[in-house]
Structures are given as structure tokens and as C-alpha cells.
Motif scaffolding. Structure first.
Motif, PDB file in Angstrom:
ATOM      1  N   ALA A   1      78.848 -20.750  38.028  1.00  0.00           N
ATOM      2  CA  ALA A   1      79.161 -19.840  39.126  1.00  0.00           C
ATOM      3  C   ALA A   1      79.103 -18.388  38.688  1.00  0.00           C
ATOM      4  CB  ALA A   1      80.553 -20.159  39.668  1.00  0.00           C
ATOM      5  N   ASN A   2      79.360 -18.138  37.394  1.00  0.00           N
ATOM      6  CA  ASN A   2      79.349 -16.757  36.902  1.00  0.00           C
ATOM      7  C   ASN A   2      77.977 -16.103  37.013  1.00  0.00           C
ATOM      8  OD1 ASN A   2      82.021 -17.115  36.338  1.00  0.00           O
ATOM      9  ND2 ASN A   2      81.778 -17.290  34.119  1.00  0.00           N
ATOM     10  N   ASP A   3      76.924 -16.916  37.138  1.00  0.00           N
ATOM     11  CA  ASP A   3      75.588 -16.360  37.298  1.00  0.00           C
ATOM     12  C   ASP A   3      75.494 -15.525  38.574  1.00  0.00           C
ATOM     13  OD1 ASP A   3      73.976 -19.400  36.105  1.00  0.00           O
ATOM     14  OD2 ASP A   3      74.939 -17.755  35.030  1.00  0.00           O
ATOM     15  N   TYR A   4      76.431 -15.734  39.490  1.00  0.00           N
ATOM     16  CA  TYR A   4      76.388 -15.024  40.765  1.00  0.00           C
ATOM     17  C   TYR A   4      76.885 -13.586  40.671  1.00  0.00           C
ATOM     18  CZ  TYR A   4      74.850 -18.824  43.734  1.00  0.00           C
ATOM     19  OH  TYR A   4      74.096 -19.793  44.338  1.00  0.00           O
ATOM     20  N   LEU A   5      77.567 -13.232  39.601  1.00  0.00           N
ATOM     21  CA  LEU A   5      78.118 -11.876  39.503  1.00  0.00           C
ATOM     22  C   LEU A   5      77.010 -10.831  39.610  1.00  0.00           C
ATOM     23  CD1 LEU A   5      80.583 -10.070  39.060  1.00  0.00           C
ATOM     24  CD2 LEU A   5      80.177 -10.250  36.596  1.00  0.00           C
ATOM     25  N   GLU A   6      75.945 -10.969  38.833  1.00  0.00           N
ATOM     26  CA  GLU A   6      74.856 -10.003  38.899  1.00  0.00           C
ATOM     27  C   GLU A   6      74.156 -10.052  40.253  1.00  0.00           C
ATOM     28  OE1 GLU A   6      70.669  -8.854  36.583  1.00  0.00           O
ATOM     29  OE2 GLU A   6      72.042 -10.330  35.715  1.00  0.00           O
ATOM     30  N   ARG A   7      73.978 -11.249  40.792  1.00  0.00           N
ATOM     31  CA  ARG A   7      73.342 -11.380  42.110  1.00  0.00           C
ATOM     32  C   ARG A   7      74.107 -10.586  43.175  1.00  0.00           C
ATOM     33  NH1 ARG A   7      69.733 -15.531  43.415  1.00  0.00           N
ATOM     34  NH2 ARG A   7      69.283 -17.059  41.764  1.00  0.00           N
ATOM     35  N   ILE A   8      75.423 -10.680  43.121  1.00  0.00           N
ATOM     36  CA  ILE A   8      76.245 -10.003  44.127  1.00  0.00           C
ATOM     37  C   ILE A   8      76.245  -8.496  43.907  1.00  0.00           C
ATOM     38  CG2 ILE A   8      78.612  -9.762  45.003  1.00  0.00           C
ATOM     39  CD1 ILE A   8      78.945 -12.794  44.309  1.00  0.00           C
ATOM     40  N   LEU A   9      76.366  -8.088  42.653  1.00  0.00           N
ATOM     41  CA  LEU A   9      76.386  -6.640  42.349  1.00  0.00           C
ATOM     42  C   LEU A   9      75.079  -5.964  42.722  1.00  0.00           C
ATOM     43  CD1 LEU A   9      78.226  -6.724  38.890  1.00  0.00           C
ATOM     44  CD2 LEU A   9      79.099  -5.708  41.010  1.00  0.00           C
ATOM     45  N   THR A  10      73.988  -6.702  42.709  1.00  0.00           N
ATOM     46  CA  THR A  10      72.681  -6.100  43.015  1.00  0.00           C
ATOM     47  C   THR A  10      72.153  -6.519  44.391  1.00  0.00           C
ATOM     48  OG1 THR A  10      71.540  -7.930  41.882  1.00  0.00           O
ATOM     49  CG2 THR A  10      72.074  -5.976  40.566  1.00  0.00           C
ATOM     50  N   ALA A  11      73.009  -7.086  45.208  1.00  0.00           N
ATOM     51  CA  ALA A  11      72.579  -7.570  46.522  1.00  0.00           C
ATOM     52  C   ALA A  11      72.149  -6.414  47.423  1.00  0.00           C
ATOM     53  CB  ALA A  11      73.704  -8.358  47.184  1.00  0.00           C
ATOM     54  N   HIS A  12      71.117  -6.656  48.219  1.00  0.00           N
ATOM     55  CA  HIS A  12      70.637  -5.678  49.199  1.00  0.00           C
ATOM     56  C   HIS A  12      71.273  -6.002  50.555  1.00  0.00           C
ATOM     57  CE1 HIS A  12      67.599  -4.294  46.379  1.00  0.00           C
ATOM     58  NE2 HIS A  12      67.201  -5.537  46.200  1.00  0.00           N
ATOM     59  N   VAL A  13      72.337  -5.318  50.873  1.00  0.00           N
ATOM     60  CA  VAL A  13      72.970  -5.567  52.172  1.00  0.00           C
ATOM     61  C   VAL A  13      73.220  -4.286  52.966  1.00  0.00           C
ATOM     62  CG1 VAL A  13      74.111  -7.690  51.368  1.00  0.00           C
ATOM     63  CG2 VAL A  13      75.332  -5.533  51.261  1.00  0.00           C
ATOM     64  N   TYR A  14      73.369  -3.164  52.281  1.00  0.00           N
ATOM     65  CA  TYR A  14      73.892  -1.980  52.961  1.00  0.00           C
ATOM     66  C   TYR A  14      72.839  -1.185  53.733  1.00  0.00           C
ATOM     67  CZ  TYR A  14      78.067  -3.282  50.480  1.00  0.00           C
ATOM     68  OH  TYR A  14      79.149  -4.000  50.017  1.00  0.00           O
ATOM     69  N   ASP A  15      71.597  -1.679  53.744  1.00  0.00           N
ATOM     70  CA  ASP A  15      70.633  -1.105  54.678  1.00  0.00           C
ATOM     71  C   ASP A  15      70.987  -1.471  56.124  1.00  0.00           C
ATOM     72  OD1 ASP A  15      69.204  -0.002  52.642  1.00  0.00           O
ATOM     73  OD2 ASP A  15      67.632  -1.530  52.613  1.00  0.00           O
ATOM     74  N   VAL A  16      71.667  -2.618  56.283  1.00  0.00           N
ATOM     75  CA  VAL A  16      72.024  -3.062  57.634  1.00  0.00           C
ATOM     76  C   VAL A  16      73.528  -3.281  57.806  1.00  0.00           C
ATOM     77  CG1 VAL A  16      69.801  -4.141  58.136  1.00  0.00           C
ATOM     78  CG2 VAL A  16      71.579  -5.480  56.986  1.00  0.00           C
ATOM     79  N   ALA A  17      74.214  -3.644  56.735  1.00  0.00           N
ATOM     80  CA  ALA A  17      75.648  -3.940  56.825  1.00  0.00           C
ATOM     81  C   ALA A  17      76.473  -2.721  56.469  1.00  0.00           C
ATOM     82  CB  ALA A  17      76.002  -5.102  55.896  1.00  0.00           C
ATOM     83  N   SER A  18      77.680  -2.687  56.982  1.00  0.00           N
ATOM     84  CA  SER A  18      78.611  -1.634  56.618  1.00  0.00           C
ATOM     85  C   SER A  18      79.740  -2.227  55.779  1.00  0.00           C
ATOM     86  CB  SER A  18      79.204  -0.982  57.880  1.00  0.00           C
ATOM     87  OG  SER A  18      79.868  -1.946  58.673  1.00  0.00           O
TER      88      SER A  18
END
Length: 503
Positions: A2-19
Motif C-alpha cells: 500500500a505504501n507504493d501509493y504515497l508517491e502516486r497520491i503526492l503527484t496526482a493530477h487533480v487540481y486542474d478540475v478539483a478544489s
């Protein structure tokens, strides 16, 4: 891991549409349960739910050549709007397959963002299978609503925001579970950085696929799911989400529809906003957990996951909220049919507020009363029942009787002693134009319908109570007919309210 998700989440592209949504205090609820309750306001996203985070993160990572082929998704609501918005932002074509039962307001919202909508089947499962075939046929990318690492990571940015917004102690975070994408993402981030925080899932009692799967140690597919909290009505959780929940989730709380209605009211009283049933799920679970664990002065965070509520459903929510808060009790009371007995009964109720009162003459000896009474809690309702019984009045507590709450309270008085061989069943069927007539056509004219009660609750499925005259020698054929009918049904022949008010 599950720890593999830390980098995925930190680098996620969401704020172009999400607030980055607010973490709002819920002062009234906090005072009532003696803990500090905070609401993560995902209902305030531009599509009124968290789903755009995962959808956009998945699609923003696709190669331009893949995007050019378009995307396909299956959804009855929130995921559809997230995919449609992401496609609009990224300039690609999107086709959303929705069940034919989807309310027009949701279809219009998806089409307004430029996506094409195809209606297929009566359920999400029907739409999902069709969408997979369509994606393969078109060579388009299928955007899964929850069982995809990039979708999970997108939802996980909510956990990242919570820890940044509230660096102080948090006892637990409560998260609604459908397919498991939201809780998997939040848990993957929170447990990596602050493992002492409990991550607790909340499911409806009639849509508890993750709960059953965790108990069994493998994914369990439900034969059917409840549809009140339609945003989490999932029969089979994802493979990846099951793996993550098995590793990271501390506990799952199950709640009924009345508790969800009460939670919708709680959120409204503190925010003046109306969340959808699945959006209130975490608040309902939070309240139960705090009571079960006798928590005091802890910080508890609930994800208000969405607000795509059909206006027509508000009547049902309002009707059931007091029951969910255990501030209304429903009783069937048998009183003597003699002068003064009715007054005696009212005196026993005392100064309590009567919310509903239905009286029906039964015979020269007795009468049956269907009554709703405001109470402070379940203990008071049990005490009132004891008072009535100790004064010689036969009393049935109907507060947890689903048939009484859905149907009987709206049709008291329909007694008949002339109907023979009557069988009573509750049915659920897809609620769309012509559905009621289709249901009757399925029933056919082989057996006489002796009782029929239907109410539209503003949901995707209609609920019907039906009395059918079936001679004993035809019972086997009738049972075979029920099995082949294809609708969910419940045998109510032994329900006490049937015998008191309808026969």
C-alpha cells in the motif's frame, strides 16, 4: 504494498478540475455526541462529489494517442459527471453508459458537459457490461469508477488534504464505501504518515459487499443491493480496493436507511446543505461508532462525499429522519371498543407530541390504533410501550418494521374479512415511465390482486405492497412465478401489521 501509493497520491493530477475542499466544523452534532465532528466537504466540488478527482487523474495520465480514441465509462451519476468534466477539460470524446432507470436530471448534467449518453439495462451491472464491450469495440479506454490505481490515487488526495488541514490529533476518519476506491486512497495516504489514525468504512446494511468480503477473506458478490444510497450500491468490490482495505481499514460500520436520513438532517442543520444518502453515510457511521465506543472529546472526521440528491427524495428523507435519530416511535395499539377507552389511551401518551394517528374500528370488541409519537430516545419509546402494556393495552412496536414505515402508515383502514387465500408481498422494481404498468403485466391475470399500494419515493426503484389471492393447490406454481419474475421481493404474510390493519 500500500505504501507504493504515497508517491502516486503526492503527484496526482487533480487540481486542474478539483478544489481543495473545506474541513468544516459541525457544532450542533458535536455538542450532541460530545465529540468534535469535522466534515470534509466534497459535496462542494463543481460536480458536487469527489469522483472528479480519480477520473481526472486517470485520464490526465493517458497518452495523447489513447485520449484521441476517446473514453468510455459506466455510471448512474457521480462518476459519469467526473468523467464528462475531465473529458471536457482534456478535449477528448467521452461516452457514458447509464442504466435506463437513471433520473433525467443526471442524464442532463452529463450531456451538458459534452459527453454522449447511452442508456442500457435496468442496473449498473447491465450498463457496466455493455460499456466494457463498447470500449473494446471502439478501441477506447474504459475509465473504471474505483478499481484502478490512478483512480484510487486521485481519491487519496482527500486524505492528503485532511492531514494538511488538521495537523492536530485525529481519532478516526469515516469514509463511505461502494466499490472501495475512496477509502482505499484515503487509507493508503493516512496510514503511511499517521498510522494511529483509525480509518473506518461505512456501508448500508443492504449494500455491504466490502464488509462481507473482509469477513470472508475474499471478494463476495451480493445477489442484490439496496438502492436508497445509490452512490454506494455496488454488488462486488474491486480486486485492488479489496486488497488495500484488507491491509489498511480498521473497521466497517453498517447503517440502515433511517440512520442515513437522520445524518442528512444532521448535515443540513450544521451546514444548511443537503447531501445525498451516500454523502451522509459517513456521518451516520460516525454517530454509531462514537456511541458504541463511548467516545468523549475526540476529533472525528466524516467525508461528505456528494450532494447529487433528487429533490423528490426529500419527502422520504424528512419522513424517516426522526425514526433514524430514534426521536419518533411507531406503535400498533389494540384498545377496547367501549366508551372512554380512546380517552384513556390518549391520557397514557401524556404530553408527548403525536406525529401520526390512524384509528380503525375492528369489531364490537376492539379497535386498532396506528400511532407515531415523538420521544427523546429509544429508551423512552420502550418505556412508553411498557406503560401501555401495563395498562392492559396490547402494543406492537413498529419502529423497525419496514412494511409499516413504507406502506401501512399510509393505508391504515383497508381491512377486509371477505378476501380468501390472500398472500402479501413487498416488491421493488425499476422506477421509470411505464414501469408500474410493466410490473402489472408481469403479474398477469392468473391470480387476483386483492391489495395494492405503491409510493414514489423519488428513487430509482419503486416499492409496492401487493396482496394476491392464491388457492393452496396453486401455491407451488405461484412460488415458481415469483422466482422467475426478476424483481426483489419479501414475504410479508407473517408481518404483525398485516394481521392488525389489513385482514
Amino acid at each position: 504494498m500500500a505504501n507504493d501509493y504515497l508517491e502516486r497520491i503526492l503527484t496526482a493530477h487533480v487540481y486542474d478540475v478539483a478544489s481543495e475542499t473545506r474541513l468544516d466544523a459541525a457544532p450542533s452534532l458535536s455538542a450532541r455526541i460530545h465529540n468534535r465532528v469535522l466534515l470534509k466537504r466534497e459535496d462542494m466540488q463543481q460536480v458536487f462529489s469527489f469522483k472528479l478527482r480519480g477520473a481526472y487523474n486517470k485520464m490526465a495520465r493517458l497518452h495523447p494517442d489513447v485520449l484521441q480514441q476517446g473514453v468510455v465509462a459506466a455510471s448512474a451519476g457521480n462518476h459519469a459527471q467526473g468523467v464528462a468534466l475531465a473529458a471536457q477539460k482534456l478535449g477528448c470524446a467521452a461516452t457514458i453508459v447509464m442504466p435506463t432507470t437513471t433520473p433525467q436530471i443526471k442524464i442532463n448534467a452529463v450531456m451538458a458537459m459534452g459527453a454522449a449518453v447511452l442508456l442500457q439495462g435496468d442496473s449498473y451491472n447491465d450498463a457496466y457490461k455493455y460499456a466494457l464491450d463498447l470500449a473494446e469495440e471502439k478501441g477506447a479506454e474504459f475509465i473504471h469508477p474505483y478499481d484502478d490505481p490512478d483512480v484510487i490515487a486521485g481519491q487519496g488526495t482527500i486524505g492528503m488534504e485532511i492531514l494538511r488541514q488538521h495537523p492536530k490529533d485525529i481519532h478516526a476518519i469515516f469514509v463511505p464505501i461502494g466499490g472501495g476506491g475512496l477509502i482505499s486512497g484515503i487509507a493508503a495516504y493516512v496510514k503511511r504518515l499517521r498510522p494511529t489514525i483509525k480509518v473506518i468504512g461505512v456501508e448500508p446494511v443492504d449494500s455491504d459487499a466490502m464488509h462481507r468480503s473482509l469477513q470472508a477473506g475474499h471478494r463476495v458478490e451480493l445477489p442484490q443491493v439496496g438502492l436508497f444510497a445509490d452512490g454506494v450500491a455496488v454488488r462486488l468490490v474491486g480486486e485492488e480496493t479489496f486488497r488495500l482495505c484488507r491491509e489498511l481499514v480498521d473497521e466497517i460500520i453498517l447503517v440502515n436507511s433511517d440512520a442515513i436520513c437522520a445524518a442528512i438532517k444532521d448535515v443540513f442543520e450544521d451546514t444548511r446543505s443537503i447531501v445525498e444518502p451516500s454523502g451522509a453515510l459517513s456521518v451516520a457511521g460516525l454517530k454509531i461508532y462514537a456511541k458504541q465506543k463511548n467516545l468523549m472529546h475526540e476529533t472525528l472526521i466524516a467525508i461528505a462525499s456528494g450532494a447529487n440528491m433528487n429533490f423528490d427524495r426529500l419527502h422520504h428523507v424528512s419522513e424517516r429522519a426522526e425514526l433514524g435519530e430514534q426521536r419518533e416511535a411507531i406503535f400498533a395499539v389494540t384498545i377496547p371498543e367501549e366508551p372512554g377507552s380512546f380517552k384513556k389511551f390518549c391520557n397514557l401518551l401524556g404530553a408527548r407530541n403525536v406525529t401520526e394517528f390512524n384509528y380503525r374500528y375492528a369489531d364490537s370488541r376492539m379497535a386498532h390504533v396506528f400511532v407515531g409519537v415523538s420521544v427523546r430516545n429509544r429508551e423512552e419509546s420502550l418505556h412508553l410501550m411498557q406503560i401501555l402494556q401495563s395498562n392492559g393495552l396490547k402494543t406492537e412496536n413498529l419502529t423497525d418494521n419496514e412494511m409499516a414505515k413504507l406502506h401501512i402508515r399510509h393505508m391504515v383502514g383497508g381491512r377486509s374479512r371477505e378476501v380468501s387465500h390472500e398472500n402479501l408481498y413487498r416488491f421493488e422494481f425499476p422506477d421509470r415511465p411505464g414501469a408500474l404498468m410493466n410490473f402489472l403485466n408481469h403479474m398477469g391475470d392468473r391470480w387476483n390482486i386483492s391489495l395494492f399500494h405503491y409510493r414514489n419515493h423519488g428513487a430509482d426503484f419503486g416499492r409496492v405492497l401487493v396482496g394476491i389471492q392464491v388457492p393452496p393447490e396453486e401455491k407451488q406454481q405461484f412460488n415458481s412465478f415469483l422466482d422467475k419474475l426478476g424483481y426483489s421481493f419479501w414475504d410479508e404474510n407473517n408481518n404483525p401489521t398485516y394481521k392488525l390493519f389489513l385482514v
